[in-house]
Design a protein around this motif. Structure first.
Motif, PDB file in Angstrom:
ATOM      1  N   ALA A 134      -5.694 -11.223  -3.564  1.00  0.00           N
ATOM      2  CA  ALA A 134      -6.775 -11.160  -2.570  1.00  0.00           C
ATOM      3  C   ALA A 134      -6.248 -11.468  -1.171  1.00  0.00           C
ATOM      4  N   ASP A 135      -5.330 -12.422  -1.066  1.00  0.00           N
ATOM      5  CA  ASP A 135      -4.757 -12.771   0.238  1.00  0.00           C
ATOM      6  C   ASP A 135      -3.878 -11.646   0.785  1.00  0.00           C
ATOM      7  N   LEU A 136      -3.182 -10.926  -0.110  1.00  0.00           N
ATOM      8  CA  LEU A 136      -2.267  -9.863   0.313  1.00  0.00           C
ATOM      9  C   LEU A 136      -2.990  -8.575   0.693  1.00  0.00           C
ATOM     10  N   PHE A 137      -4.215  -8.398   0.202  1.00  0.00           N
ATOM     11  CA  PHE A 137      -4.975  -7.170   0.455  1.00  0.00           C
ATOM     12  C   PHE A 137      -6.322  -7.514   1.081  1.00  0.00           C
ATOM     13  N   PRO A 138      -6.316  -8.014   2.297  1.00  0.00           N
ATOM     14  CA  PRO A 138      -7.595  -8.338   2.947  1.00  0.00           C
ATOM     15  C   PRO A 138      -8.460  -7.087   3.076  1.00  0.00           C
ATOM     16  N   GLY A 139      -9.740  -7.276   2.819  1.00  0.00           N
ATOM     17  CA  GLY A 139     -10.653  -6.145   2.919  1.00  0.00           C
ATOM     18  C   GLY A 139     -10.912  -5.436   1.609  1.00  0.00           C
ATOM     19  N   THR A 140     -10.123  -5.726   0.574  1.00  0.00           N
ATOM     20  CA  THR A 140     -10.403  -5.139  -0.738  1.00  0.00           C
ATOM     21  C   THR A 140     -11.476  -5.960  -1.443  1.00  0.00           C
ATOM     22  N   ALA A 141     -12.229  -5.296  -2.300  1.00  0.00           N
ATOM     23  CA  ALA A 141     -13.341  -5.955  -2.975  1.00  0.00           C
ATOM     24  C   ALA A 141     -12.870  -6.895  -4.073  1.00  0.00           C
ATOM     25  N   HIS A 142     -11.751  -6.547  -4.714  1.00  0.00           N
ATOM     26  CA  HIS A 142     -11.257  -7.309  -5.856  1.00  0.00           C
ATOM     27  C   HIS A 142      -9.915  -6.720  -6.276  1.00  0.00           C
ATOM     28  N   TYR A 143      -9.344  -7.265  -7.326  1.00  0.00           N
ATOM     29  CA  TYR A 143      -8.005  -6.855  -7.772  1.00  0.00           C
ATOM     30  C   TYR A 143      -7.977  -5.367  -8.147  1.00  0.00           C
ATOM     31  N   ILE A 144      -8.923  -4.909  -8.968  1.00  0.00           N
ATOM     32  CA  ILE A 144      -8.932  -3.502  -9.369  1.00  0.00           C
ATOM     33  C   ILE A 144      -9.016  -2.581  -8.152  1.00  0.00           C
ATOM     34  N   ASP A 145      -9.677  -3.051  -7.105  1.00  0.00           N
ATOM     35  CA  ASP A 145      -9.817  -2.217  -5.914  1.00  0.00           C
ATOM     36  C   ASP A 145      -8.475  -1.934  -5.247  1.00  0.00           C
ATOM     37  N   THR A 146      -7.492  -2.821  -5.418  1.00  0.00           N
ATOM     38  CA  THR A 146      -6.172  -2.562  -4.833  1.00  0.00           C
ATOM     39  C   THR A 146      -5.543  -1.310  -5.445  1.00  0.00           C
ATOM     40  N   TYR A 147      -5.892  -1.023  -6.702  1.00  0.00           N
ATOM     41  CA  TYR A 147      -5.449   0.212  -7.347  1.00  0.00           C
ATOM     42  C   TYR A 147      -6.440   1.353  -7.100  1.00  0.00           C
ATOM     43  N   ASP A 185       0.829  -1.208   0.000  1.00  0.00           N
ATOM     44  CA  ASP A 185       0.000   0.000   0.000  1.00  0.00           C
ATOM     45  C   ASP A 185       0.863   1.258   0.000  1.00  0.00           C
ATOM     46  N   GLU A 186       1.970   1.226   0.710  1.00  0.00           N
ATOM     47  CA  GLU A 186       2.860   2.390   0.750  1.00  0.00           C
ATOM     48  C   GLU A 186       3.436   2.694  -0.641  1.00  0.00           C
ATOM     49  N   MET A 187       3.786   1.662  -1.370  1.00  0.00           N
ATOM     50  CA  MET A 187       4.305   1.879  -2.726  1.00  0.00           C
ATOM     51  C   MET A 187       3.206   2.400  -3.657  1.00  0.00           C
ATOM     52  N   LEU A 188       2.011   1.902  -3.500  1.00  0.00           N
ATOM     53  CA  LEU A 188       0.912   2.384  -4.338  1.00  0.00           C
ATOM     54  C   LEU A 188       0.566   3.831  -4.008  1.00  0.00           C
ATOM     55  N   ASP A 189       0.752   4.238  -2.754  1.00  0.00           N
ATOM     56  CA  ASP A 189       0.598   5.655  -2.413  1.00  0.00           C
ATOM     57  C   ASP A 189       1.629   6.513  -3.148  1.00  0.00           C
ATOM     58  N   VAL A 190       2.844   6.018  -3.248  1.00  0.00           N
ATOM     59  CA  VAL A 190       3.878   6.722  -4.015  1.00  0.00           C
ATOM     60  C   VAL A 190       3.459   6.835  -5.478  1.00  0.00           C
TER      61      VAL A 190
END
Length: 434
Positions: free
Chosen positions: A241-254, A207-212
């Motif tokens: 999905a395992d790495l981003f618990p609480g996200t709705a789906h893959y696109i949601d990680t972005y 998440d920190e890298m995606l904030d960058v």
């Protein structure tokens, strides 16, 4: 000025929004007048010749003159990693792609690969590309400099990862921010070069890298682009999905980091949910469809009809090195095959769709449709001349084509990079064949 005499074929319209025939433009005995690399006039050759009798003429009356191809997903460091068959995505990355990508830490090696990569792109008729870059700042300087020398319309950026991959391909968010800003300052907006913020995929970015990444992407009126991978392989989707618990789906990680915008191109998207497609459609984000790669890695059959229903734009990418070459018309043919194999779930593609996917769609995805993607007046003269050898299967079939659409079908079915007789990059000849 220079006057070109050719059979000119392009798709200034969008065949996915109406009758495909209305999107196609063909001029047999056509003429293009080019001034300072830009198309100044278009029409019949006879009319343009009469209006400009003193201008030099380039005779291209055999074969077809097409817009330069636009590749929306191709990996610079993987030029020497093609042919790794028999493995799914994550195994292929570990065994084939990532060891080769690590080699680009050596500037001498990166220089060789950049020359091979750009040369093969242009020889195959690609004049505009969204390129997945290297993990190394020095290798990116080499690619930008080489792209500028060639004249390619190049959008690319440093690849960012801070977990899971090999240690020599990782950097911290702070390092990523600093290196990316240096590259943007040196290269973005210089000539035909632009920068793309490029996290490898959320699987390898925290998440920190995606904030960058969001910080680097900048405000909505910036012309910096964003690209990454999404929904390519079912095992990859589950790992994310395992790495981003609480996200709705893959696109949601972005999406939750503000990275799904009209400046975003996501490669693959073979396994999207309807909600993901809704988010992309509402944002104006695009998908880069990479059919030979999806086939080679067994990733799945691309749901083009669902993308179109949800208003998600689609363009083509060759995805070398998982893809099987840098000739984008081969990707068009494989895209056609995929939709045929999907049966009633597929979207039947005409030759007009295929040319649009390889040219105008990519220009739209990259925000460059005012400059490239078709051969309209006012656009850069980026063009590909296909002229097969007279005894080849393609030449024989073109002589017997019933009409321009039939000729275009035979081009996609039979052409190879060997049929590229000329390429122009903003009016400058890059490839010629006697």
């Amino acid at each position: 000025m220079t006057l070109y005499h050719a059979t000119v074929v392009d798709t200034p319209g969008d065949p996915f929004t109406g009758d495909p025939a209305d999107a196609l433009r063909v001029e047999t005995g056509g003429g293009l007048l080019v001034r300072d690399g830009v198309i100044a006039a278009r029409g019949s050759f006879a009319d343009l010749r009469a209006a400009h009798p003193g201008e030099p003429v380039v005779e291209l009356s055999e074969g077809l003159l097409l817009p330069g191809f636009v590749d929306t997903h191709v990996h610079y460091p993987q030029m020497r990693a093609m042919g790794g068959l028999g493995m799914p995505l994550l195994d292929w990355l570990e065994k084939c792609a990532l060891p080769e990508e690590a080699n680009l830490a050596d500037p001498g090696y990166a220089t060789e690969v950049a020359g091979e990569f750009l040369g093969e792109l242009v020889r195959g008729g690609t004049t505009t590309a969204l390129v997945f870059g290297s993990h190394f700042e020095s290798a990116m300087d080499i690619l930008f400099a080489a792209g500028s020398d060639v004249g390619l319309n190049l959008t690319t950026g440093l690849v960012l990862s801070d977990r899971i991959l090999r240690d020599d391909l990782l950097c911290t968010p702070a390092q990523a921010l600093a290196a990316s800003r240096r590259l943007i300052d040196r290269w973005h907006g210089k000539g035909r070069l632009r920068y793309a913020v490029t996290p490898r995929f959320s699987l390898s970015t925290s998440d920190e890298m995606l904030d960058v990444c969001r910080e680097l992407l900048g405000p909505a009126d910036s012309d910096i682009r964003f690209t990454s991978h999404v929904n390519e392989n079912l095992a990859e989707v589950q790992t994310v999905a395992d790495l981003f618990p609480g996200t709705a789906h893959y696109i949601d990680t972005y999406h939750r980091h503000g990275l799904v915008t009209d400046r975003s191109v996501f490669a693959h998207n073979v396994h999207p949910t309807d909600h993901e497609l809704d988010l992309m459609g509402e944002a104006g984000a695009w998908t880069a469809h990479c059919p030979t790669s999806n086939s080679a890695l067994g990733s799945g059959l691309f749901p083009l009809a669902r993308h179109v229903r949800h208003g998600v734009g689609v363009a083509l990418g060759c995805d070398v090195g998982a893809g099987t070459g840098l000739f984008l018309l081969k990707e068009g043919l494989q895209a056609y095959f995929m939709q045929q194999l999907l049966g009633t779930n597929g979207l039947p593609l005409t030759p007009v769709h295929l040319l649009y996917l390889a040219t105008h769609a990519g220009a739209r995805a990259l925000g460059l449709s005012s400059r490239v993607g078709d051969l309209s007046v006012g656009k850069d003269f980026d063009a590909v001349w296909l002229r097969p050898e007279p005894t080849s299967s393609l030449a024989v079939n073109l002589r017997h084509a019933a009409d321009p659409v039939d000729a275009l079908a035979r081009v996609f079915a039979l052409s190879t990079a060997a049929d590229v007789a000329g390429v122009w990059l903003r009016g400058e000849p890059a490839v010629t064949r006697p």
